[in-house]
Scaffold this active site. Sequence first.
Site, PDB file in Angstrom:
ATOM      1  N   VAL A   1      15.440  -6.557 -15.420  1.00 12.95           N
ATOM      2  CA  VAL A   1      15.562  -6.353 -13.975  1.00 12.95           C
ATOM      3  C   VAL A   1      14.658  -7.275 -13.149  1.00 12.95           C
ATOM      4  O   VAL A   1      14.848  -7.397 -11.937  1.00 12.95           O
ATOM      5  CB  VAL A   1      15.284  -4.871 -13.639  1.00 12.95           C
ATOM      6  CG1 VAL A   1      13.783  -4.572 -13.666  1.00 12.95           C
ATOM      7  CG2 VAL A   1      15.902  -4.480 -12.308  1.00 12.95           C
ATOM      8  N   TYR A   2      13.678  -7.941 -13.782  1.00  7.97           N
ATOM      9  CA  TYR A   2      12.776  -8.829 -13.037  1.00  7.97           C
ATOM     10  C   TYR A   2      13.506 -10.120 -12.676  1.00  7.97           C
ATOM     11  O   TYR A   2      14.028 -10.787 -13.549  1.00  7.97           O
ATOM     12  CB  TYR A   2      11.543  -9.197 -13.864  1.00  7.97           C
ATOM     13  CG  TYR A   2      10.646  -8.071 -14.284  1.00  7.97           C
ATOM     14  CD1 TYR A   2      10.717  -6.814 -13.683  1.00  7.97           C
ATOM     15  CD2 TYR A   2       9.721  -8.240 -15.313  1.00  7.97           C
ATOM     16  CE1 TYR A   2       9.888  -5.782 -14.084  1.00  7.97           C
ATOM     17  CE2 TYR A   2       8.881  -7.221 -15.707  1.00  7.97           C
ATOM     18  CZ  TYR A   2       8.969  -5.988 -15.092  1.00  7.97           C
ATOM     19  OH  TYR A   2       8.149  -4.976 -15.499  1.00  7.97           O
ATOM     20  N   SER A   3      13.593 -10.571 -11.413  1.00  5.29           N
ATOM     21  CA  SER A   3      13.059  -9.916 -10.237  1.00  5.29           C
ATOM     22  C   SER A   3      14.197  -9.644  -9.253  1.00  5.29           C
ATOM     23  O   SER A   3      14.341 -10.336  -8.256  1.00  5.29           O
ATOM     24  CB  SER A   3      11.988 -10.805  -9.617  1.00  5.29           C
ATOM     25  OG  SER A   3      12.528 -12.121  -9.441  1.00  5.29           O
TER      26      SER A   3
END
Length: 323
Positions: free
Chosen positions: A55-57
């Site tokens: 999920v980054y970023s």
Amino acid sequence: MHPTAPRTIGQTGITLSPLVFGGNVFGWTSDKAASLAMLDRLLDAGLTSIDTADVYSRWVPGNQGGESETILGEWMQSRGARDRIQLITKVGLDMGEAGQGLSAAHIERAVEASLKRLRTDRIDVYFSHRFDDGVPQAETLGAYDRLVRAGKVRAIGASNFTAAQVRAALDVAAAQGLPRYAVLQPEYNLHDRAGFDGPLRDLALAEGLAVICYYSLASGFLTGKYRSAADLAQSPRGAGIGQKYLNPRGLRILAALDAVAARHAAQPGEVALAWLMARPGVTAPIASASNVAQVEGLVRATQLRLSADDVEALDAASAPEAA
């Protein structure tokens, strides 16, 4: 344990650096060039454990998620560094159209996407990013079992789980012959101690679970850069930091950090990280940086050895009952 000593994860055969670098900054507060420069310096210093997530970023306008993994993958490939890196990533948070959660179907899709972005065939530690109460733990662990058997994942971890959730997962793993979580990732630092000190730490110690903690510098508060309302105004995060940390207990902690730092000719943030590295139950703190100069502070933190008096002073200043 001396701060510079390597840290092992149970019976997994994986050895972590004394400090894990937080890759959430890649493609966010650090552009690609700055990220590559930091990674080069970390490798040179022997800090070879890198924590990221699919999920980054995604929270950055214009980003889709996967930016951090992509930069890290490009760097490992270009430097031929994969075999020297302990690679940690996570699954479960909202990836938009790609889905979310800890169902077997989502994990099986997500791991392939992460492996592709990371340009590798294996992940050293694959974390459940957050507990999913909509999926039986046996289903999640069964998906991990298949990944471990396929050689795509070496060990699994649980991030943001309560002690009861971890206990239940360990029981399911034992009863059904599935992989057990070997690593925990809670929020923990000199100010925010309640979430780990107590049942979760007791469980980790009793079960031989490694612990790598995040927010190790309390959103930057423990570096000493936020000491007044004027300081808070300099950062977009200032309002939240002031509300949570700029209080009598927070100021007591900063005063103790200042005193210990002065004795060691160190910076307060380096002392805060050294306290974590010396803390019973903590395998390694996770800490980020935005440039190479800040990475140098992380390197110095791993070389800092606190005395018993130093630790006692920090413990006393940060004790919850002192609030």
